[in-house]
Design a protein around this motif. Structure first.
Motif, PDB file in Angstrom:
ATOM      1  N   PRO A   1       0.819  -1.227   0.000  1.00 28.11           N
ATOM      2  CA  PRO A   1       0.000   0.000   0.000  1.00 28.11           C
ATOM      3  C   PRO A   1       0.853   1.279   0.000  1.00 28.11           C
ATOM      4  O   PRO A   1       0.430   2.298  -0.539  1.00 28.11           O
ATOM      5  CB  PRO A   1      -0.825  -0.090   1.285  1.00 28.11           C
ATOM      6  N   LEU A   2       2.029   1.205   0.572  1.00 31.17           N
ATOM      7  CA  LEU A   2       2.932   2.365   0.554  1.00 31.17           C
ATOM      8  C   LEU A   2       3.400   2.638  -0.874  1.00 31.17           C
ATOM      9  O   LEU A   2       3.502   3.790  -1.295  1.00 31.17           O
ATOM     10  CB  LEU A   2       4.130   2.134   1.483  1.00 31.17           C
ATOM     11  N   TYR A   3       3.700   1.576  -1.604  1.00 31.41           N
ATOM     12  CA  TYR A   3       4.063   1.723  -3.019  1.00 31.41           C
ATOM     13  C   TYR A   3       2.900   2.308  -3.809  1.00 31.41           C
ATOM     14  O   TYR A   3       3.073   3.204  -4.628  1.00 31.41           O
ATOM     15  CB  TYR A   3       4.450   0.373  -3.631  1.00 31.41           C
ATOM     16  N   VAL A   4       1.688   1.779  -3.552  1.00 32.03           N
ATOM     17  CA  VAL A   4       0.489   2.263  -4.252  1.00 32.03           C
ATOM     18  C   VAL A   4       0.312   3.756  -3.986  1.00 32.03           C
ATOM     19  O   VAL A   4       0.106   4.545  -4.917  1.00 32.03           O
ATOM     20  CB  VAL A   4      -0.773   1.472  -3.839  1.00 32.03           C
ATOM     21  N   ASP A   5       0.385   4.156  -2.721  1.00 27.81           N
ATOM     22  CA  ASP A   5       0.238   5.575  -2.365  1.00 27.81           C
ATOM     23  C   ASP A   5       1.274   6.432  -3.083  1.00 27.81           C
ATOM     24  O   ASP A   5       0.952   7.499  -3.604  1.00 27.81           O
ATOM     25  CB  ASP A   5       0.368   5.788  -0.854  1.00 27.81           C
ATOM     26  N   LYS A   6       2.494   5.953  -3.097  1.00 29.39           N
ATOM     27  CA  LYS A   6       3.585   6.716  -3.713  1.00 29.39           C
ATOM     28  C   LYS A   6       3.332   6.957  -5.197  1.00 29.39           C
ATOM     29  O   LYS A   6       3.472   8.080  -5.683  1.00 29.39           O
ATOM     30  CB  LYS A   6       4.918   5.985  -3.514  1.00 29.39           C
TER      31      LYS A   6
ATOM     32  N   GLU B   1       0.414   6.599  -6.896  1.00 28.69           N
ATOM     33  CA  GLU B   1      -0.849   7.291  -7.167  1.00 28.69           C
ATOM     34  C   GLU B   1      -0.756   8.786  -6.869  1.00 28.69           C
ATOM     35  O   GLU B   1      -1.414   9.584  -7.526  1.00 28.69           O
ATOM     36  CB  GLU B   1      -1.995   6.638  -6.387  1.00 28.69           C
ATOM     37  N   ARG B   2       0.061   9.179  -5.892  1.00 28.16           N
ATOM     38  CA  ARG B   2       0.275  10.609  -5.620  1.00 28.16           C
ATOM     39  C   ARG B   2       0.888  11.310  -6.831  1.00 28.16           C
ATOM     40  O   ARG B   2       0.732  12.504  -7.013  1.00 28.16           O
ATOM     41  CB  ARG B   2       1.219  10.801  -4.420  1.00 28.16           C
ATOM     42  N   LYS B   3       1.581  10.531  -7.648  1.00 27.55           N
ATOM     43  CA  LYS B   3       2.231  11.084  -8.847  1.00 27.55           C
ATOM     44  C   LYS B   3       1.465  10.746 -10.114  1.00 27.55           C
ATOM     45  O   LYS B   3       2.010  10.730 -11.210  1.00 27.55           O
ATOM     46  CB  LYS B   3       3.668  10.548  -8.948  1.00 27.55           C
TER      47      LYS B   3
ATOM     48  N   SER C   1      -0.759   4.572 -11.886  1.00 27.90           N
ATOM     49  CA  SER C   1      -1.822   3.666 -11.446  1.00 27.90           C
ATOM     50  C   SER C   1      -1.290   2.428 -10.727  1.00 27.90           C
ATOM     51  O   SER C   1      -0.136   2.027 -10.900  1.00 27.90           O
ATOM     52  CB  SER C   1      -2.658   3.225 -12.647  1.00 27.90           C
ATOM     53  N   ARG C   2      -2.198   1.838  -9.978  1.00 28.07           N
ATOM     54  CA  ARG C   2      -1.899   0.559  -9.315  1.00 28.07           C
ATOM     55  C   ARG C   2      -1.587  -0.504 -10.384  1.00 28.07           C
ATOM     56  O   ARG C   2      -0.727  -1.351 -10.182  1.00 28.07           O
ATOM     57  CB  ARG C   2      -3.090   0.129  -8.466  1.00 28.07           C
TER      58      ARG C   2
END
Length: 116
Positions: free
Chosen positions: A15-20, A22-24, A27-28
């Protein structure tokens, strides 16, 4: 210290990778493609790994087909050149970190996946 990271569940890091990414505005699905390219896990296997809360060591040790082109991943992550990391497992972890960073920085997927 390094051994502690190997015991962390991939499901907690994912989820930390996903957040990182997606903030930029990435996509997942792109993240999953990068993970699948590096490790050989397909979508179903990746979902099983997440559901089973497999630790990082097991995640990389049981990777179906760790990509031989991973050695083309170079550069600095966490102040260390990935190509100079001596511990093979830590190097794999940092390869993934580097790919996630490249994705978050907006690099093209073909470049991230080391396509010719």
């Amino acid at each position: 210290m390094a051994r502690n990271i190997f015991r962390m569940s991939f499901a907690k890091i994912y989820p930390l990778y996903v957040d990182k990414v997606e903030r930029k505005q990435r996509s997942r699905a792109e993240l999953d493609e990068v993970i699948e390219w590096l490790t050989g896990y397909d979508e179903a296997a990746l979902q099983r790994v997440l559901a089973d809360e497999v630790d990082l060591e097991t995640f990389f040790e049981q990777a179906p087909a760790f990509n031989p082109n991973a050695t083309l991943i170079t550069g600095v992550i966490c102040g260390v050149r990935v190509e100079e990391i001596e511990d093979p497992l830590m190097q794999k972890v940092r390869y993934l970190d580097k790919l996630v960073d490249e994705l978050a920085r907006g690099k093209k997927l073909t470049s991230i996946l080391r396509a010719a």
